[in-house]
Every structure is written in structure tokens, then in C-alpha cells.
Design an enzyme around this catalytic site. Structure first.
Site, PDB file in Angstrom:
ATOM      1  N   GLU A 127      28.415  31.694  68.691  1.00 27.54           N
ATOM      2  CA  GLU A 127      29.851  31.431  68.905  1.00 27.54           C
ATOM      3  C   GLU A 127      30.799  32.049  67.887  1.00 27.54           C
ATOM      4  OE1 GLU A 127      30.288  27.167  69.583  1.00 27.54           O
ATOM      5  OE2 GLU A 127      29.384  27.314  71.564  1.00 27.54           O
TER       6      GLU A 127
ATOM      7  N   GLU B 150      25.065  27.804  77.599  1.00 27.33           N
ATOM      8  CA  GLU B 150      25.324  26.468  77.028  1.00 27.33           C
ATOM      9  C   GLU B 150      26.275  25.719  77.934  1.00 27.33           C
ATOM     10  OE1 GLU B 150      26.805  25.487  73.142  1.00 27.33           O
ATOM     11  OE2 GLU B 150      25.465  26.888  72.148  1.00 27.33           O
TER      12      GLU B 150
END
Length: 903
Positions: A481, A578
Site C-alpha cells: 500500500e 485485499e
């Protein structure tokens, strides 16, 4: 029992002397006021716990109470006799496979060096320091104070985030230390910044040369239709002149034998040999779970050098290819993003892996002492019992096997934890679990000063060399991320300053990590981040405008404020790496770390354990959309009801989302689709707390994990509604087309007798795709099934073929269950019997029962099905025990719950 003869071992006279220093050490606190015996591998927390000096660190509020442990500077020490004549050896090293984290290493009061990276292997030359009797010391510095000091010294520009959100009760500046990032706290885990020698430590003495790394990389040459194997050996050569010799590689089952002349140059040198696999041999490839076998071949590599000793290596070699396909898709802007294994596109089904414990030494068993970490002395009077217990308490195998049993074929080893131990990847190789491997950087920006980069380069080089022989690893990914953090400016960096951080990002992940990965391993793809736009991110200078773009790469997606039963809220992405929803673990799991005053959804404990801002309220809100909230006057009953409902809600939400990703694999709608991966967040838990996991701490399956077994099934019908039309898709991971019968049954909530049944024959479900097999307007369906309304009826459906081919039975709710009409409280009962090594539960019901849950408390094992909609009077469920149990024990522990037991 897995006998580890596959580990490197040296034979023949004159071979190196290798002596492990694992076992009993001394441990003392900074001022010497605490002194105790400690096991290595291990850490300070588990040493204190074993000696009874602290309680279970996971008990109640101990994560905060025991903060003092991480703030102190501890020292490990021991004496040892040198088990050989030092004068016979040109070089003697003290090798640490893993030091956690910042330490000064001394031998006989001489400083050998310092460590500052948990993920590195450290080797110190002790040839001139070692004596007959030696005193070794590892003087640790608190990781918390070290990280703070590093941050203070970094004058150039700030490196956010400084600290975790207060709700996590964590420590600051974790991005300044090369240590497990979640050990300073995460939104699902506690802050336990450990200190310790967390892997093996040993003495190695050798002459002339010593083998350090040995790896095998297969390649398939399409034009010649032939497999090749790259065998790489990295040596430390202490001879002053080159050493010549012969290397012979033998793979008996593939009729392959080749001998090479080699020359080792002084210094650290590697030799790369290209073995051609005999073309007349039929090579069986390694396939992911559900797609074929995980065939491996025994291989022997023998090094016979002109001077010195012979080395014989026994290895298991696997053959598989992997490609990450990013190509234009007709009718859609952007690029595809999917994996081809052995030339076959594979839909990735699975989850995300986090560390299985805050204390890594508890994540495996120790066979050296005949005692298993986490309790229970071995009862072994027979080998079989020994094998059984080792199997049971091998936590890694239990968790990974549970993933495979739920029809998963992949896990993402997430970048805020650790590069897992060798056994983790061995098990994945063996059971066909593909691994998306992050490098250990997560949700933060990182420094790029020279010393930091040098440490990272050593880390990456070591980990790639250690892991690249595993067929299970299909992708290297630079971070978790961090591209998104810069692109969407998580840390509110002023526009004028952003350039510096972009530069840092490219320096770290592209110019250093990527460069090393490409030089060490050409056999698998690399992406710089997750989520990323893949090639589009590269094109945009490694940082895309919007890393969450559904037309490229992978996406992470979380939304707790909308209705999770509504499939239209989910992104029709190329790859969902995710996504998830929280739930509470079972009462039996929480009970171990609580006292009775904690047993309420609003207790201090329940607030303390929730590390995600507003998490408990979000679950309440999600539950309340579709279910009546518990109102029992008994606070403990109310708490247990709430736990049950959060698990039902989580399972139903992730089912809806995953089924959406699976039915999107073969279509493009408004330019979006061709989804080829679904990895929900997260597989496992690090402690007993509310989280996104489907496996509780200790391995117990939540209802979500039972649902995953169905929503990841190789053959599955999936229903969704769009503009008043019910659509059913047939989803298949099977390698051939099948002609099947679709059975659609409508039940009224008030009766076990179906209202109406439809069988559609000759339905073709295509191999490895998702195709529409049925649609009908809801109004026509209700008309056809008289006396039905949205609120009074439910639809179930399954696919049936020849020779026992059958999908799980799926369900589609026509309204929220809080609005369901005709549901009545049922009387559920079960009889239990034993059959060989398993137990049979025969359930009976007097009425339709939604979300029937079987719970046997602390008895370790799993059911064949759970959390199901019971529409027939009888149902048989199998219990697979993970430890010895009995019919009596199961009967007395069994708690049966269905939706109407919640009051």
C-alpha cells in the site's frame, strides 16, 4: 512425520564442523535486577513467561501492562566449549540466522559487530577470537528507543507516519527499524516489540571453501519443448588460489545426470550450472491445489573438488512456470492482470497471511526436547502417537492445511509481518498453496539513507536466495500500500514536498529492491507495490495517479458504511488482493484471556481489544442491517449472541463479495471485469481479538472459513439480483466443460417441505469460467411458487452432474432475515458417533434453521460444514479431530445455535 533429510548436509572427511548453539542461554535485564535461563531460539517475553515471571502476555490488558519489557535493554549470554581443534581450520564463523533486532555481538569480550535488521543473516569471523572455552554475549538495545533515535537523527525530511493511531496502543517510528512492522501494533494486533535470537545460531569451521546458499530454478524452453534447471551455489572461498573440481547433478526419476567442471575463485563466489532435463522423461509439473499434483523429484548434487572435501546435497526439485499476464482486453480499456501457471490461466482463490503469533518462537514445535511449544509434554509410548502429536501442534501446518481444505490455492504473505520460516514454504510446496510474497514494508514511507539501503539490500539478497527454489512462490511484491499512500496522499504531504518522497520511493523499491530481485531471480514476476496498476504504474513512473483503478493491476477494497449484501458496491476489478469485514472470535477463544467482567460487547476489554477505529460499532451496524440485535437480559448470553451474529454477518458479507469476484471472471461490463483473483483479508489471527480473520488464534475455524470452503468450491452456482431479475451463474475451476442439471428449490420459511422445485437439465458449465445458466424475474418466481413473498421464502440451488459431481448447495435471500415472515424457533438436536478416526454428528431440526452453528468449545478440530441453512429434517456433519477426543467429550461440549436462538 516429515524427516528433514532434505536439509543441506556435508559429508566425507575434512568437511566443515557445524555446531548449533541453540538451547539454554542466560538472560538479564539492563540493570541486572532480572536474571533467568532462556531458550534460544526465543525472545524475552516467552523466556519470562516460561519461568513464571509474567502472566500470559495476551491475557486481558497485559499488552499495555508489559510495555516495560520492550523498553528495557536485555542481554543474552552463554559459555560454550569449542568442540574441535581451532588450529585445524582456516576460518571459523559465528552465524546468526536471525537476530531481533538491534544488538552488539561479543565473543570473549571482543565486539564482533552489530545487528540492526531482523530479516538478515549475520556471519562474524571469529577465527582469531575463539578459545577453548568461550563466552558469547548478545547485548540488545530496545527496538522502541532505537527507532525513536533513528527518527530523531533523520534530519533531511520527516518520514511519516510518526505514530500509529491511539486506538492501536502502539509504539512510534516503526518505519525506522528493519523489524516486523506489526510488532509495534496494527489494527488487528498488539504491540510487543520483542528482543531475542529468533532463529538458529551456530559455529561453522571450514577450510578452502564453504557452501552458503544453494538454489534450484526451473525454466521451460517452449521452442525445444524441454525443461532446464539452473543450479546456483554460493560459496565462501578462503583458499588463496582457485579451487577446481567436478559437480554432478543426478535426478534418478527423470533419467537425468550431468557432470560439470567448475572453478571456485577466492572470496564470495557463485557457480551457476544449467542442467538439461532428459527429453525422453515425462516431467510432471507442480500444480496449485485443485489443478493437479504437487510432484517433486529427489535430486542429489555432489561437489568433488581437487583439494578439500566432498559435499553432497539432497534436494527436492519441482517444475513449474509462472507468468503474470498484463495484456489488452477486447472491449475494455486497460490491461488484464492474471497468473498463468504451466501455461494455464488460474483464478487465484485465497486470503492474506499475517504472523501467527507476536512471539515467533511459538509458531513451531521443538522436536529437540520432546516437548511441544504451547503446552502438552509428549505422551509418546509409540511412534505413531509421537507423529500424531507433532502433526497436531505444528501450528503452521494446521493453518496452511486449513487454507487448502477451504479450497484455497493461494495466500499473500503480507508486507507488515516477517518473511516466513522455511517450513512454511515447504508445506505450501507440498500442498499446492501459491504464495504472493511481499517484501517487508507496509503502510508507511521509509528512509533511504546509505546505511538503511545497504541493510535492505543485504536483506533482499538473503531472502531471495533463501526462498527462490520454492515453486509455491509465484510473485515478489515490493511493499503493501505504499504506492497508494503517496498517490492518494495519506500523510497530507504539501504538494511542494511530494517530489522528495516520490524520489525516495523509486530509490528504495525500484533502484534497490527490484534491481536485486531481477539480478537474483529471473524465474518469477515482480510488482513494486500492492495495490498497483502494474505496467500502467511503471509507465507513469512507478507511481500511478490512481492505484485503485479497476482497469489495471490489483485493488484493495474496504467499505463498512454500505450494505455488504449489495453486490453493486464492490469494484469489478482485475484482481482483488485485499477485502474484508471484521468479526469476533468464538467465546471459547476469548474466554482463555478474559475474566467474567469482560464478557460484554461494551466492556473495557472489548474496547481495548478492538484496534480498528470504530470497529465494534461498524460490526453492530452491519449486523443490524439484516438481523435483529440481541436483547437478552443475561449479559453473557447477549455477548455470546453478538459474537455469533458478527461471525454470521462477516461470513455472509465476504461470501457476497467473493462470489461477485468469481462470477466477474469471464465478462466485461461497461469496460470492467475479467476478475482473476480473490484474496480476502485475512486468513489467521495473531492473538484473541476482533479482526478480519477466518481462522481464530489457535486455528479454530470461524463461520467465514466454513463459508470459504463453499464459495471457493471448484464448481459453484452463484445468484445475484439485478433490476428485479434473479441471475444464476455456473462457476467452474475444472479443466473440462460439464453438462449439468441446475436444481432451484424455493422454500417457505415456515415449512421443511419445498414450495416448488425446478430442474433445468443440459446446462453447460464451461471449463475455468463463469457463465450465466439461469435467469428469472423475482415476480415470475414468486408467481410460479404460489403463497410466496420476498419475506416468506428463500431460494436454494445446486449443480449436479454425473459420477457424483456436485456443487455445494447455495442460497439467495429475498429479504433481510430480520424481516423474514414464518421463521419459527426450531428444536435442534444432534447424536454423535465415532467412525475410525472421525466423528459423525447427525442433526435433526423441527423447522427451517438459518445459520446453524456447531461449536465444541476448546476441542481442537473442524467440521465438514457449519453455519449452513438447514432445510431438511436431518443432516450429517463430520468432525475431524486435531487431537484425541471422545464421543462423551464432544457431546458434553457441543453447543448448537441457529438464528432464532438469538433473543
Amino acid at each position: 512425520l516429515r524427516v528433514h533429510l532434505l536439509l543441506p548436509r556435508a559429508v566425507a572427511a575434512g568437511g566443515p564442523e557445524v555446531r548449533s548453539l541453540r538451547g539454554s542461554w542466560r538472560l538479564r535485564s539492563g540493570n541486572g535486577s532480572v536474571s533467568l535461563g532462556a531458550e534460544v531460539p526465543g525472545c524475552v517475553h516467552t523466556a519470562l513467561l516460561r519461568r513464571g515471571l509474567i502472566q500470559d502476555p495476551y491475557y486481558r490488558f497485559n499488552d499495555v501492562m508489559y510495555r516495560w519489557i520492550s523498553l528495557d535493554n536485555w542481554t543474552y549470554s552463554r559459555t560454550f566449549k569449542t568442540p574441535f581443534d581451532v588450529r585445524k581450520w582456516q576460518k571459523v564463523n559465528l552465524v546468526f540466522e536471525g537476530v531481533d533486532t538491534v544488538a552488539q555481538i561479543l565473543l570473549n569480550n571482543v565486539t564482533l559487530g552489530r545487528t540492526d535488521n531482523m530479516f538478515n543473516r549475520y556471519s562474524f569471523d571469529i577465527t582469531s577470537v575463539i578459545q577453548e572455552v568461550n563466552f558469547v554475549e548478545v547485548r540488545f538495545l530496545s527496538a522502541v528507543s532505537y527507532a525513536a533515535e533513528q527518527s530523531r537523527c533523520h534530519k533531511a525530511h520527516s518520514i511519516p507516519p510518526a505514530c500509529p493511531p491511539p486506538v492501536q496502543k502502539g509504539e512510534c517510528h516503526v518505519n525506522f527499524i528493519r523489524k516486523e512492522q506489526c510488532s509495534f501494533s496494527w489494527d488487528w494486533g498488539p504491540s510487543f516489540p520483542t528482543q531475542g535470537i529468533w532463529k538458529d545460531v551456530r559455529i561453522e569451521a571450514y577450510n578452502l571453501y564453504h557452501l552458503i546458499y544453494f538454489s534450484l530454478t526451473p525454466f521451460f524452453e517452449k521452442s525445444a519443448q524441454q525443461w532446464h534447471l539452473e543450479v546456483e551455489s554460493v560459496f565462501d572461498v578462503v583458499s588463496s588460489k582457485p579451487v577446481a573440481g567436478l559437480v554432478t547433478v543426478i535426478i534418478p526419476k527423470l533419467q537425468t545426470q550431468q557432470t560439470f567442471s567448475v572453478k571456485l575463485q577466492p572470496g564470495e563466489g557463485s557457480i551457476v550450472l544449467l542442467v538439461n532435463i532428459n527429453k525422453s522423461s515425462d516431467v510432471e509439473a507442480w500444480w496449485p491445489n485443485g489443478h493437479g499434483k504437487q510432484t517433486g523429484y529427489n535430486m542429489t548434487t555432489t561437489f568433488v573438488m581437487e583439494a578439500g572435501y566432498q559435499i553432497e546435497k539432497f534436494s527436492k526439485v519441482y517444475f513449474r512456470t509462472v507468468e503474470l499476464v498484463q495484456e489488452p482486453i477486447p472491449g475494455s480499456p486497460g490491461l488484464s492482470f492474471y497468473f498463468r501457471i504451466n501455461g494455464r490461466p488460474i483464478f487465484i482463490k485465497g486470503s492474506n497471511w499475517i504472523p501467527a503469533d507476536s512471539f515467533q518462537d511459538r509458531v513451531t514445535y521443538d522436536t529437540h526436547r520432546g516437548e511441544i511449544t504451547g503446552g502438552k509434554k509428549l505422551l509418546s509410548d509409540t511412534t505413531s502417537k509421537l507423529v500424531y502429536l507433532l502433526f497436531v501442534f505444528d501450528r503452521l501446518r494446521l493453518l496452511l492445511k486449513s487454507a487448502a481444505d477451504a479450497n484455497m490455492n493461494a495466500l499473500r504473505v503480507w508486507g507488515g509481518g516477517v518473511y516466513e520460516q522455511d517450513e512454511f514454504y515447504d508445506i505450501c510446496d507440498e500442498i499446492g498453496i501459491m504464495i504472493w510474497q511481499d517484501f517487508m514494508f507496509a503502510c508507511a514511507l521509509y528512509p533511504t539513507d546509505q546505511s538503511y539501503l545497504e541493510s535492505v539490500r543485504a536483506e533482499v539478497s538473503h531472502q531471495v536466495r533463501r526462498l527462490k527454489s520454492h515453486p509455491s512462490i509465484i510473485l515478489w511484491s515490493g511493499n503493501n500500500e505504499n504506492e497508494a499512500a503517496i498517490a492518494t496522499n495519506w500523510f497530507s504531504i504539501p504538494p511542494a514536498d511530494i517530489g522528495v518522497y516520490v524520489q525516495d520511493y523509486i530509490t528504495l523499491y525500484v533502484k534497490n529492491i527490484r534491481e536485486i530481485v531481477l539480478s537474483e531471480d529471473r524465474s518469477r514476476p515482480f510488482v513494486a507495490s500492492s495495490p498497483t496498476n502494474g505496467l500502467e504504474s511503471v509507465k507513469e513512473g512507478w507511481l500511478s495517479q490512481n492505484p485503485y483503478d479497476t482497469h489495471y493491476g490489483d485493488t484493495h477494497f474496504y467499505d463498512y458504511s454500505n450494505d455488504c449484501w449489495n453486490w453493486t458496491m464492490y469494484p469489478k476489478t482485475r484482481f482483488a488482493s485485499e477485502y474484508g469485514f471484521q468479526s469476533w472470535p468464538s467465546f471459547s477463544t476469548i474466554e482463555k484471556v478474559t475474566s467474567p467482567e469482560d464478557w460484554s460487547y461494551t466492556s473495557n476489554f472489548s474496547l481495548h481489544r478492538q484496534h480498528h477505529e470504530g470497529g465494534n460499532f461498524q460490526m453492530l451496524e452491519e449486523v443490524g442491517r439484516h438481523f435483529k440485535l440481541p436483547k437478552s437480559p443475561d449479559p453473557v448470553k447477549k455477548f455470546k449472541d453478538m459474537i455469533y451474529l458478527t461471525q454470521v454477518m462477516q461470513a455472509q458479507c465476504i461470501k457476497t463479495e467473493t462470489e461477485f469476484y468469481r462470477f466477474s471472471q469471464s465478462e466485461i461490463i461497461k469496460g470492467e471485469g475479467h476478475t482473476m483473483g480473490a484474496l480476502y483479508w485475512q486468513l489467521n489471527d495473531i492473538w484473541q481479538a476482533p479482526s478480519w480473520a477466518s481462522l481464530e488464534y489457535g486455528g479454530k475455524w470461524k463461520l467465514l472459513h466454513y463459508f470459504a470452503q463453499n464459495f471457493f468450491a471448484p464448481l459453484l452456482p452463484v445468484a445475484y439480483e439485478d433490476k428485479g431479475i434473479l441471475h444464476i451463474y455456473g462457476i467452474s475451476d475444472l479443466h473440462v466443460d460439464h453438462k449439468l442439471t441446475l436444481k432451484v428449490v424455493v422454500h417457505s420459511w415456515s415449512s421443511l417441505e419445498p414450495v416448488c422445485t425446478l430442474a433445468k437439465e443440459g446446462v453447460t458449465v464451461k471449463a475455468q469460467s463463469a457463465v450465466p445458466v439461469y435467469n428469472e424475474s423475482i415476480s415470475d418466481l414468486l408467481e410460479r411458487c404460489r403463497n410466496c413473498t420476498r419475506k416468506s421464502c428463500v431460494v436454494t440451488f445446486c449443480l449436479v452432474g454425473e459420477e457424483g459431481l456436485q456443487s455445494p448447495t447455495n442460497h439467495h435471500f429475498l429479504s433481510s432475515l430480520k424481516d423474514a415472515v414464518g421463521l419459527e424457533k426450531t428444536h435442534l438436536s444432534a447424536s454423535v458417533s465415532k467412525q475410525d478416526d472421525i466423528y459423525i454428528f447427525v442433526l435433526q431440526t423441527t423447522a427451517i434453521a438459518p445459520f446453524v452453528s456447531l461449536d465444541v468449545g476448546n476441542i481442537k478440530g473442524r467440521f465438514s460444514d457449519n453455519g449452513f441453512l438447514m432445510t431438511e429434517e436431518k443432516k450429517m456433519v463430520v468432525f475431524y479431530p486435531w487431537e484425541p477426543t471422545s464421543v462423551e467429550e464432544l457431546e458434553s461440549s457441543l453447543i448448537l445455535t441457529s438464528l432464532l436462538d438469538v433473543v
